[in-house]
Design a protein around this motif. Structure first.
Motif, PDB file in Angstrom:
ATOM      1  N   VAL A  35       7.008  50.026  30.212  1.00  0.00           N
ATOM      2  CA  VAL A  35       6.530  50.913  31.264  1.00  0.00           C
ATOM      3  C   VAL A  35       6.397  52.308  30.696  1.00  0.00           C
ATOM      4  CG1 VAL A  35       7.044  51.868  33.494  1.00  0.00           C
ATOM      5  CG2 VAL A  35       7.690  49.547  32.978  1.00  0.00           C
ATOM      6  N   ILE A  95       5.217  56.254  31.666  1.00  0.00           N
ATOM      7  CA  ILE A  95       4.927  57.086  32.829  1.00  0.00           C
ATOM      8  C   ILE A  95       4.016  58.213  32.366  1.00  0.00           C
ATOM      9  CG2 ILE A  95       5.917  58.490  34.626  1.00  0.00           C
ATOM     10  CD1 ILE A  95       8.424  56.894  34.368  1.00  0.00           C
ATOM     11  N   GLU A 121       2.650  60.739  39.228  1.00  0.00           N
ATOM     12  CA  GLU A 121       3.109  59.898  38.135  1.00  0.00           C
ATOM     13  C   GLU A 121       2.379  58.577  38.175  1.00  0.00           C
ATOM     14  OE1 GLU A 121       7.696  61.408  37.881  1.00  0.00           O
ATOM     15  OE2 GLU A 121       7.213  59.316  38.183  1.00  0.00           O
ATOM     16  N   GLU A 128       2.353  54.939  36.560  1.00  0.00           N
ATOM     17  CA  GLU A 128       3.115  54.025  35.711  1.00  0.00           C
ATOM     18  C   GLU A 128       2.151  53.066  35.056  1.00  0.00           C
ATOM     19  OE1 GLU A 128       7.431  53.607  37.820  1.00  0.00           O
ATOM     20  OE2 GLU A 128       6.158  51.884  37.480  1.00  0.00           O
TER      21      GLU A 128
END
Lengths: 514, 278
Positions: free
Chosen positions: B115, B117, B129, B131
């Protein structure tokens, strides 16, 4: 008659021109001293001898071959000295492995040998997918036999092989003979004497720094020094005994990550500096690997019968072969980790297997500090470090770095009645164990390094020490400027005047008007 | 290593510690022959084994006309049933190197997640943000690992492969093996991938080289120096090269014979700590 004369004349002419051509052909060349006539006759003789296919197509090559064949090599009178290659040297040395001593009695062979059944072990290891290859294992075992005979060891087994960048080490584990003493004691004594002599001659100012006390080594035959280890580079070459390991070396080995080179006296250049050379580093890694990966089926060993009080916290470090062990079925061993136990003591954070309390100060120091000091100033006693007791099952091994510490499987799926249970360590890649009924063995073949996850970050050197605690008395301040000084002077004068006034008023005198 | 020479060459690389047991070897001999017929390969190689936490992958590789370009990789769990691996493209390589860390699990459908960001728009208060989740399954990680190991660590002796003027890379049938003295030098071993360093050589050096043989990079040019360990094993008869960058890769060669090959048995992780360890 005329025709015959004519014929004779023609043939005579032909003969003459033939002779002229022949003499032309016999003229030797100015460059190569050959002549065409001889060359052509040689070429045709070669063709006659060899009968090549498609002779007309290869005739130029044949001609060239003949010419080349005439070239005489000027042979030098020097001959090549037969050089012995490394292979031949090693073969000579390994030949000794195969010699049988002539005095071997028949009776000796029937007694228990210090070595395990070597071919059997090699066979099982091959089933497990580990090993050095059949011939190499055989050589290694013959070398072990040589070691046992030369050193007179009670018991010996192949511990494994550690790979190095230039050459590798074959490691054998043996039990200490009774009555062996440390060889390094004499060196320490000599150093102490030197220091004493220096102190008498030049009393230098003593620094107040006392380095943290070194953790004492474990005695031979206990803890991390339970076994003696011998290494050699190739089977057939002489075995070298490794020195016993000290706790400082174990903690040092935990912090560095280095390949082995293959020569025992290479210095280890690392940060934090490793106390010793490659032989010590090797011994420390061997101790760590043994402590982490030497396992046996549960029940094979049982705790020693002679136990002290059970209130003792000292971990038991003795075990014996259990005569009633009946072997656990292989399928169970491959499935659950609780059927395996460690039979080598865990090494504590301190670097030893049994914890030593270093905070106990010897009698001399407390006298130097003065008799007035009370014992309240002693720091709290550090808590004793305890490791898992001996013979703990593997299911209690902690999972590190998100991977299970062991991988187990059966050696064969197709013939599972006769398969082995094989255990592979994920923390020390290269450590394998197998078990089948009552037989089991551990071996390590690898680089001698622990699995460290994604990256190894080297220890950072500590920050430079501050020399003096900074406080207001020593911090530099700016000198006051002229105006400030004048202001201060006036203020002081006023204060003084005020004070004088005060004193005057206290006295029963004339008051001044200000 | 070539499947034809499997039965004796496994003994020669066993010095690194890992071999195959008899059952696996016989299974391989049968299945590789069938594989060669089905896929019409010119040669089938047993590439090696990647050890996972639960299961191990056996990897085989088939070669076609051009030894360097026509390669197909297959994997199996029991040396009998083989599954084809998709060739590794650049985008897959990038994804895998970002995402997959740690050991191989042993399950080809296991998914690695990563992941990231993203914060576009500077450090203002209103941060959106995003992801970005990259998912990669273990099968592609396997393909990428095999590809990278081949690129960085496959070794051949000098003279074993020829490059024809058309660009076809083929086995040199008259390769007689390196002599004992040549085999002791790392210069005589070449990487078996597309050459990257050839143009950097000076003209003097290129004068000594033969373009049919020396179209590959030399091992001694690898950075860091010392990432290959050259040793003589098996009573000094076999020359073994081990890679320290990809621990588990072993190359063997018998001097003065044309026998050579390499195999990888390990956990499929590059040793990035190498500069600390030398």
């Amino acid at each position: 008659m005329e025709s015959t004369d004519g014929n004779d004349a023609k043939s005579g002419q032909r003969l003459k021109s033939a002779a002229a051509l022949k003499s032309f052909m016999l003229k030797s060349s100015t460059e190569s001293k050959l002549n065409l006539y001889d060359h052509l006759s040689r070429v045709l003789m070669k063709v006659m001898d060899e009968h090549p296919d498609n002779a007309v197509d290869v005739i130029e090559d044949v001609s060239r071959e003949v010419k080349r064949g005439l070239f005489e090599d000027k042979q030098s009178t020097l001959r090549d000295l037969p050089q012995t290659t490394a292979t031949e040297l090693l073969a000579e040395q390994q030949r000794l492995l195969f010699s049988r001593p002539e005095e071997a009695d028949q009776e000796e062979e029937l007694m228990d040998t210090p070595l395990p059944n070597v071919s059997e072990v090699a066979f099982y290891l091959e089933q497990a997918g580990v090993g050095l290859g059949r011939e190499e294992m055989q050589r290694v075992f013959l070398a072990l036999k040589q070691l046992v005979e030369s050193q007179g060891l009670l018991r010996c087994r192949l511990w494994g092989k550690i790979l190095g960048t230039e050459s590798s080490y074959i490691v054998a584990e043996a039990e200490y003979r009774e009555g062996e003493e440390e060889e390094e004691n004499t060196e320490d004594a000599a150093e102490d004497e030197e220091r004493d002599v220096e102190k008498e001659m030049n009393p230098l100012p003593q620094s107040a720094y006392r380095p943290p006390p070194t953790v004492p080594k474990e005695a031979l035959g206990t803890g991390a020094n339970k076994f003696a280890f011998y290494v050699c580079k190739e089977p057939g070459l002489p075995w070298v005994k490794l020195p016993s390991v000290s706790p400082a070396q174990i903690s040092g080995a935990r912090q560095i990550r280095k390949f082995f080179t293959g020569t025992l006296d290479t210095p280890i250049v690392s940060y934090p500096p490793f106390p010793g050379n490659e032989a010590n580093y090797l011994r420390a890694q061997i101790a760590r690997i043994s402590a982490g990966t030497q396992v046996s089926p549960q029940g094979f060993y049982q705790a020693g019968e002679e136990e002290g009080d059970e209130e003792d916290e000292a971990p038991r470090d003795s075990f014996e072969v259990n005569p009633d062990f009946e072997g656990i079925p292989v399928a169970e061993m491959a499935e659950s980790l609780s059927t395996w136990v460690h039979h080598v003591q865990h090494i504590l954070q301190q670097g030893r297997c049994t914890w030593v309390n270093l905070a106990v100060k010897p009698g001399d120091d407390s006298n130097e500090e003065g008799e007035g000091e009370e014992k309240e100033e002693e720091p709290d006693e550090p808590e004793p470090e305890v490791g898992p007791p001996l013979l703990t099952p593997l299911s209690q091994d902690a999972e590190m770095l998100n991977i299970p510490p062991w991988t187990s499987k059966m050696s064969s799926v197709l013939t599972s009645q006769h398969a082995l249970a094989v255990l592979r360590s994920n923390l020390w890649p290269g450590a394998y164990s197998y078990a089948s009924g009552k037989k089991f063995e551990n071996i390590y073949v690898g680089w001698g390094l622990k699995y460290s996850g994604e990256g190894f970050s080297q220890a950072v050197p500590p920050l430079p020490q501050k020399e003096y605690p900074s406080g207001p008395e020593i911090t530099e301040a700016l000198d006051p400027s002229v105006e400030e000084e004048q202001v201060l002077k006036e203020a002081l004068e006023e204060q003084q005047a005020a004070q004088e006034e005060k004193e005057d008023t206290d006295d029963p005198e004339e008051e001044d008007d200000d | 290593m070539d499947s034809n020479s499997l039965f004796y060459s496994l003994e020669l690389v066993a010095g690194s510690g890992n071999t195959l047991n008899v059952e696996q070897r016989t299974a391989l001999q049968t299945s590789l022959v069938i594989l060669k017929k089905n896929y019409k390969f010119h040669r089938v190689l047993f590439w090696g084994k990647i050890l996972g936490l639960k299961e191990d992958y056996f990897i085989a590789q088939g070669r076609g006309e051009d030894e360097m370009k026509d390669k197909k990789t297959l994997y199996s769990f029991n040396c009998m049933d083989w599954m084809l691996l998709a060739p590794a493209t650049d985008s897959v390589i990038e994804e895998v190197s970002k995402t997959a860390k740690g050991r191989f699990v042993g399950d080809p459908s296991y998914v690695y997640e990563h992941v990231e960001i993203h914060r576009p728009g500077g450090r203002d208060d209103a941060i959106q943000e995003e992801e970005v989740v990259t998912k990669v399954n273990e099968e592609s990680r396997l393909a990428v690992t095999v590809h990278r190991i081949d690129e960085e660590a496959s070794v051949v002796p000098r003279g074993a492969y020829l490059k024809s003027p058309h660009g076809l890379v083929q086995i040199n049938r008259s390769f007689g093996g390196l002599s004992h003295s040549e085999a002791g030098k790392l210069d005589n071993f070449l990487h078996f991938t597309k050459a990257k360093n050839l143009k950097k050589k000076s003209i003097l050096e290129m004068g000594d080289l033969n373009p049919a043989i020396d179209f590959l990079d030399v091992l001694s040019d690898d950075i860091p120096k010392g990432s290959w360990s050259l040793q003589l094993e098996c009573a000094s008869r076999v020359l073994v090269l081990r890679s320290l960058l990809w621990p588990g890769l072993t190359f063997f060669h018998l001097p003065t014979t044309p026998q050579h090959g390499h195999i990888y048995i390990g956990d499929g992780r590059k040793n990035l700590d190498l500069p600390f360890m030398l």
